[in-house]
Design an enzyme around this catalytic site. Structure first.
Site, PDB file in Angstrom:
ATOM      1  CD  GLN A  96      -3.284  -1.193   2.489  1.00 20.52           C
ATOM      2  OE1 GLN A  96      -2.913  -1.749   3.996  1.00 20.52           O
ATOM      3  NE2 GLN A  96      -3.360   0.355   2.948  1.00 20.52           N
TER       4      GLN A  96
ATOM      5  CG  PHE B  28      -8.480  -5.730   3.416  1.00 21.99           C
ATOM      6  CD1 PHE B  28      -9.256  -5.472   3.242  1.00 21.99           C
ATOM      7  CD2 PHE B  28      -7.922  -7.155   3.438  1.00 21.99           C
ATOM      8  CE1 PHE B  28      -9.884  -5.883   2.367  1.00 21.99           C
ATOM      9  CE2 PHE B  28      -8.391  -7.725   1.895  1.00 21.99           C
ATOM     10  CZ  PHE B  28      -9.863  -7.318   1.594  1.00 21.99           C
TER      11      PHE B  28
ATOM     12  CD  GLU C 118      -1.178   2.236   7.025  1.00 18.76           C
ATOM     13  OE1 GLU C 118      -2.476   2.426   7.618  1.00 18.76           O
ATOM     14  OE2 GLU C 118      -0.930   4.017   7.012  1.00 18.76           O
TER      15      GLU C 118
ATOM     16  NE  ARG D 264      -7.480   6.583  12.399  1.00 16.22           N
ATOM     17  CZ  ARG D 264      -8.627   7.626  11.485  1.00 16.22           C
ATOM     18  NH1 ARG D 264      -9.798   8.381  11.370  1.00 16.22           N
ATOM     19  NH2 ARG D 264      -7.990   8.697  10.101  1.00 16.22           N
TER      20      ARG D 264
ATOM     21  NE  ARG E  54     -12.991  -1.694   4.470  1.00 13.95           N
ATOM     22  CZ  ARG E  54     -13.375  -2.493   3.760  1.00 13.95           C
ATOM     23  NH1 ARG E  54     -12.999  -3.879   3.752  1.00 13.95           N
ATOM     24  NH2 ARG E  54     -14.018  -1.776   2.859  1.00 13.95           N
TER      25      ARG E  54
ATOM     26  CG  PHE F 226      -5.101   2.973  11.481  1.00 16.46           C
ATOM     27  CD1 PHE F 226      -4.555   2.263  10.498  1.00 16.46           C
ATOM     28  CD2 PHE F 226      -4.653   4.413  12.231  1.00 16.46           C
ATOM     29  CE1 PHE F 226      -2.443   2.541  10.825  1.00 16.46           C
ATOM     30  CE2 PHE F 226      -3.037   4.712  12.284  1.00 16.46           C
ATOM     31  CZ  PHE F 226      -2.448   3.904  11.926  1.00 16.46           C
TER      32      PHE F 226
ATOM     33  CB  THR G 168      -4.131  10.630  13.151  1.00 20.64           C
ATOM     34  OG1 THR G 168      -3.635   9.106  12.997  1.00 20.64           O
ATOM     35  CG2 THR G 168      -5.913   9.806  12.576  1.00 20.64           C
TER      36      THR G 168
ATOM     37  CB  ALA H  84      -6.196   7.352   6.337  1.00 16.53           C
TER      38      ALA H  84
ATOM     39  CD  GLU I 106      -9.656   3.008   7.755  1.00 19.30           C
ATOM     40  OE1 GLU I 106      -9.444   4.076   7.178  1.00 19.30           O
ATOM     41  OE2 GLU I 106      -9.103   2.779   8.219  1.00 19.30           O
TER      42      GLU I 106
HETATM   43  N1  MTE Z   1     -11.333  -3.098  -0.017  1.00 20.92           N
HETATM   44  C1  MTE Z   1     -10.924  -4.468  -1.002  1.00 20.92           C
HETATM   45  N2  MTE Z   1     -11.221  -4.708  -1.263  1.00 20.92           N
HETATM   46  N3  MTE Z   1      -8.924  -4.213  -0.682  1.00 20.92           N
HETATM   47  C2  MTE Z   1      -9.054  -3.724   0.480  1.00 20.92           C
HETATM   48  O1  MTE Z   1      -7.622  -4.029   0.495  1.00 20.92           O
HETATM   49  N4  MTE Z   1      -8.549  -2.699   2.431  1.00 20.92           N
HETATM   50  C3  MTE Z   1      -9.507  -1.269   3.002  1.00 20.92           C
HETATM   51  C4  MTE Z   1     -10.651  -0.227   2.866  1.00 20.92           C
HETATM   52  N5  MTE Z   1     -11.197  -1.241   1.278  1.00 20.92           N
HETATM   53  C5  MTE Z   1      -9.717  -2.356   1.488  1.00 20.92           C
HETATM   54  C6  MTE Z   1     -10.389  -2.302   0.969  1.00 20.92           C
HETATM   55  C7  MTE Z   1      -8.869  -0.157   4.013  1.00 20.92           C
HETATM   56  S1  MTE Z   1      -8.329  -0.547   5.633  1.00 20.92           S
HETATM   57  C8  MTE Z   1      -8.338   1.567   4.001  1.00 20.92           C
HETATM   58  S2  MTE Z   1      -7.617   1.919   4.570  1.00 20.92           S
HETATM   59  C9  MTE Z   1      -9.476   1.785   2.207  1.00 20.92           C
HETATM   60  O2  MTE Z   1      -9.826   0.557   1.721  1.00 20.92           O
HETATM   61  C10 MTE Z   1      -7.761   2.371   1.177  1.00 20.92           C
HETATM   62  O3  MTE Z   1      -8.381   2.676   0.052  1.00 20.92           O
HETATM   63  P1  MTE Z   1      -9.403   4.506   0.384  1.00 20.92           P
HETATM   64  O4  MTE Z   1      -8.354   5.343   0.715  1.00 20.92           O
HETATM   65  O5  MTE Z   1      -9.271   4.234  -1.639  1.00 20.92           O
HETATM   66  O6  MTE Z   1     -10.804   3.833   0.481  1.00 20.92           O
HETATM   67  N1  HPA Z   2      -4.990   5.745   8.592  1.00 18.08           N
HETATM   68  C1  HPA Z   2      -3.949   5.026   8.945  1.00 18.08           C
HETATM   69  N2  HPA Z   2      -3.251   4.919   8.301  1.00 18.08           N
HETATM   70  C2  HPA Z   2      -2.471   5.790   8.864  1.00 18.08           C
HETATM   71  C3  HPA Z   2      -3.155   6.942   9.244  1.00 18.08           C
HETATM   72  C4  HPA Z   2      -4.489   6.583   9.809  1.00 18.08           C
HETATM   73  O1  HPA Z   2      -5.467   7.621  10.624  1.00 18.08           O
HETATM   74  N3  HPA Z   2      -2.254   7.690  10.578  1.00 18.08           N
HETATM   75  C5  HPA Z   2      -1.234   7.190  10.007  1.00 18.08           C
HETATM   76  N4  HPA Z   2      -1.162   5.901   9.364  1.00 18.08           N
HETATM   77 MO1  MOS Z   3      -6.446   1.281   6.140  1.00 19.61          MO
HETATM   78  S1  MOS Z   3      -6.374   0.382   7.663  1.00 19.61           S
HETATM   79  O1  MOS Z   3      -5.570   2.639   6.428  1.00 19.61           O
HETATM   80  O2  MOS Z   3      -5.280   1.017   5.308  1.00 19.61           O
END
Ligand code: MTE
Ligand code: HPA
Ligand code: MOS
Length: 783
Positions: A199, A230, A234, A312, A344, A346, A442, A511, A714
């Site tokens: 990620q 998920f 990260e 968080r 997801r 966090f 954050t 995030a 999330e």
């Molecule tokens: N959805 C799918 N299909 N696969 C993933 O790995 N990660 C989740 C969420 N949805 C994830 C997912 C998490 S932890 C986050 S932070 C967000 O997607 C990240 O993507 P976004 O910032 O585009 O929402």
């Molecule tokens: N969300 C996810 N990842 C992060 C964050 C947060 O708020 N802050 C630092 N890494």
């Molecule tokens: Mo999502 S836990 O911020 O990768």
């Protein structure tokens, strides 16, 4: 078509996925001479290794090299925030699965075989596996934090009811379909290209350069897409990418590392387990007057992202409620399990589980329903969170009321009660779960992104951003956004792989903010191009008021009327006029800040709200349950791709329900992960999901998101917490007085034991039949 929607509503990867044509790291055709790496890791949770014996492994078939900490040319350090994490152990071992050596061989099988031949002398120390034990010993990472508002101590004195208790929730395995993996390929000189399932491509670039001891520009990281992340990738994708890069650099050959599922489950961190002590005070009308909570986070062995996760938890410790007097303490406790990491939500879900437990306890004490307390205390416009930010465009009550209008919570409750009157072997339970989740990293500095747009002379468009596609549909959303910003068809737009050479210093895709940040940058880059085109067309048309020129649906409009200019003509003319067809832009979320000294600020661009109502039936004889319905109202903003958003809501919900019900991560006292395969770790499947899943939308424009949209990744996970309380509600209908601990996940096994605990206790307390006595012989003979 929805108002914000441009172009077809689809996930642009769906066709490739269903045909099996999507490429992941190890699907890219292999370069010749590629070697395979496997990790030798610690079998003990705490202690040291000495006298590493590699001879037998080195002599095994196909083995090329075994790399240890001593071989690292640069720094042996991959800690993302705090420098406490060597890539390979130098002797000290802090968790089972702690990497010690990289075995490189001609095939994955050869490497795996050779790994089995490695031995060492281990000195074991006592392992600590629970957060509370670590806290008692003072094994705390960073400094504990406290968020406070009002005066809890005084407020408790004036309350009509005060409840105190404990809430525990377990961790969660990410279980991305694609396990951790990376491939490093030397290009020329000391340059490397790394394909990683991460990620955070920039974190991989930064750490790999550091480990190898070269400048960051020597390492190019490329990410096509991830088979799920998920949060688990990260920053914990970095380690494996660095290992393949290190091996590749030392052996001057392409090296691929793909973790076997069991290795992945054992070596990587997960959602943080938390234990909390709560105290909640209310008046007779069910208004929450004061809330105090102490969170003990199980960080695992290294800091990783635990301190950000902890923060968080505090941000979300009051969920969607306004409570005038709050004191929330949280400590990150160091234990001997793998370093826990982003997942997801966090830390938010753990904070919410504690307050939902507290108000459930309070409802029982007051003899009113949970939902009465919940509805009574929902945040209202302008009210303050315990960190100083005020609720703006607050939709806590609005989403709840929308759900209530659509699904009638009182009726759900009345139906359950009627059913429960007539049944003993089955009981229905109902629970509501409001959610309020802050959007923005954050760590304020992370809220930045850039985009690079190229238009080719045939009118096709290439879009690069720092956004990583992990299944969440960011590429689809970016296509919709770019098409709208340029006023062209989505067919013209291609999203490139995420690459550190095209986009520098990118923040992780996390995030829930990836579309907000990278979409924001994309709009700015597109506006830059459109500005140039507008000027050019005005000049060509001989008009002064270029502000009246618009680009829409492949056409150039002047004062709202079609002209004889279309996209292709504009592009061709721009090229001939030597106007740049490329643009790069940078976006930084405005108006956010946080002051850690005062624990106050405006850390979030906005909040996402929603409310879910659950209905479940528990089989009181067997402890099994059916989640019959999840009915929710979600605050979506003005979506740019509704299909993708629906996928996120349903997927997040499934993952949240799984965390709260079935997914039981178990560690032995010696720090061994007992649930290290899918035979022992149960996740929800299609049959387990609610038979009825109804989603209502609130489509109010969100001025802080691209084209009025809201982040969605999330927040829906936290609706799943409602499933826990619905099951518990059904258990209450069966037994009004039993002591049901707040301890997630609430597996069928736990339901069964808790429902019948008193009878079990009676049985266990009954006098043990005397072996000598004739009655017991008769009893045994009679069996
Ligand atoms: N959805 C799918 N299909 N696969 C993933 O790995 N990660 C989740 C969420 N949805 C994830 C997912 C998490 S932890 C986050 S932070 C967000 O997607 C990240 O993507 P976004 O910032 O585009 O929402
Ligand atoms: N969300 C996810 N990842 C992060 C964050 C947060 O708020 N802050 C630092 N890494
Ligand atoms: Mo999502 S836990 O911020 O990768």
């Amino acid at each position: 078509m929805f108002r914000g929607q441009r172009g077809p509503m689809k996930h642009y990867d769906a066709e490739l996925h269903t045909r099996g044509e999507s490429l992941y790291v190890d699907d890219v055709p292999e370069p010749s001479g590629m070697l395979h790496a496997v990790i030798y890791s610690s079998p003990i949770a705490h202690g040291r290794f000495d006298a590493l014996q590699l001879d037998r492994a080195l002599a095994a078939d196909g083995v090329v090299d075994i790399i240890t900490a001593d071989d690292i040319p640069g720094e042996n350090q991959v800690g993302p925030v705090v420098e406490d994490e060597p890539l390979l152990s130098e002797g000290e071992l802090n968790f089972q699965g702690h990497p010690i050596a990289i075995v490189v061989a001609e095939t994955h099988e050869d490497a795996t075989h050779a790994r089995g031949l490695i031995d060492a002398a281990f000195t074991e120390k006592e392992a600590v596996v629970t957060a509370r034990e670590a806290h008692d010993r003072g094994d705390i990472l960073g400094t504990p934090r406290t968020f406070a508002m009002g005066d809890v101590d005084d407020a408790f004195d004036d309350c009509d009811v005060v409840v105190e208790g404990r809430a525990d929730c377990a961790g969660q395995e990410h279980l991305y379909l694609e396990t951790q993996r990376a491939r490093a390929v030397p290009t020329e000189g000391d340059r490397l290209r790394v394909y990683s399932s991460t990620q955070s491509p920039y974190a991989v670039q930064e750490s790999a350069a550091r480990v190898i001891g070269v400048a960051e520009h020597k390492v190019e990281v490329d990410v096509i897409r991830l088979g799920g992340a998920f949060g688990g990738k990260e920053d914990q994708a970095t380690h494996w990418a660095c290992m393949s890069a290190l091996a590749s650099e030392l052996l001057d050959a392409p090296v691929q590392l793909v973790l076997h599922r069991v290795d992945d489950m054992k070596m990587t961190g997960k959602r943080h387990p938390y234990s909390a002590d709560y105290k909640m005070g209310l008046d007779d009308d069910g208004n929450i007057v004061a809330y105090e909570v102490r969170h003990y986070q199980n960080a695992g062995a290294k800091t990783d992202l635990s301190l950000a996760v902890l923060e968080r938890t505090l941000f979300h410790s009051t969920n969607a409620y306004y409570i005038p007097n709050v004191r929330a303490y949280a400590a990150s406790c160091q234990t001997n399990i793998p370093p826990n990491t982003a997942f997801r939500g966090f830390g938010g879900p753990q904070g919410m589980f504690a307050i939902e437990s507290a108000l459930t306890d309070a409802a029982e004490e007051l003899g009113i329903s949970r939902e009465e307390i919940q509805r009574n205390n929902l945040l209202d416009e302008g009210q303050s969170f315990p960190y100083g930010q005020r609720a703006e465009r607050c939709r806590a009550q609005k989403t709840w009321d929308r759900a209530d209008e659509a699904f009638d919570l009182d009726e759900m409750r009345a139906n359950a009660e009627a059913f429960n009157e007539d049944h003993d072997d089955k009981k229905k339970g109902v629970a509501a779960m409001p959610v309020c989740f802050g959007i923005s990293f954050t760590g304020t500095f992370l809220n930045q992104a850039s985009a690079l747009l190229h238009v080719y002379t045939d009118g096709s468009v290439s879009l690069s951003t720092g956004g990583v596609e992990m299944g969440q549909g960011v590429n689809s959303k970016l296509i919709n956004i770019a098409a709208r910003a340029l006023g062209i068809s989505t067919d013209r737009i291609k999203v490139e792989t995420t690459n550190t050479t095209r986009i520098a210093n990118m923040s992780p895709s996390a995030a829930s903010a990836t579309t907000d940040l990278n979409g924001g940058a994309t709009i700015l880059a597109a506006e830059e191009l459109i500005g140039r085109f507008r000027e050019m067309v005005a000049r060509e048309m001989g008009i002064q008021d270029d502000e009246n020129i618009e680009f829409d649906d492949e056409q150039v409009l002047y004062r709202g009327k079609e002209t004889d200019w279309d996209w292709e003509r504009v592009v061709e003319q721009a090229y001939l006029s030597r106007i740049s067809l490329s643009a790069q832009a940078f976006y930084a979320t405005p108006n956010i800040w946080f002051d850690k000294d005062d624990e106050e600020g405006r850390p979030f661009a906005y909040h996402v709200y929603g409310a879910a109502f659950f209905e479940v039936t528990v089989d009181t004889l067997r402890g099994t349950y059916d989640i019959e319905a999840a009915r929710l109202a979600h605050d979506l903003g003005r979506t740019v791709n509704k299909l993708v958003d629906i996928g996120q809501i349903e997927g997040g919900l499934a993952q949240g329900i799984g965390w709260m019900t079935l997914e039981e991560l178990a560690y032995g006292d010696d720090g061994e992960l007992l649930s290290s395969a899918l035979s022992t770790y149960k996740t929800p499947d299609g049959y387990f999901m609610p038979d009825e899943l109804d989603v209502e939308w609130i489509e109010d424009e969100n001025p802080e998101g691209p084209y009025g949209s809201k982040a969605v990744g999330e927040p829906p996970l936290m609706y799943g917490i409602g499933a826990y309380f619905a099951i518990r509600d059904a258990m209450r209908a069966f037994d009004a007085d039993a002591d049901f601990p707040f301890h997630a996940p609430l597996t069928p096994e736990k339901v069964l034991l808790q429902l019948h605990q008193s009878r079990l206790d009676d049985m266990l307390e009954a006098p043990v039949p005397d072996e000598e006595s004739p009655e017991s012989e008769v009893a045994l003979a009679g069996e």
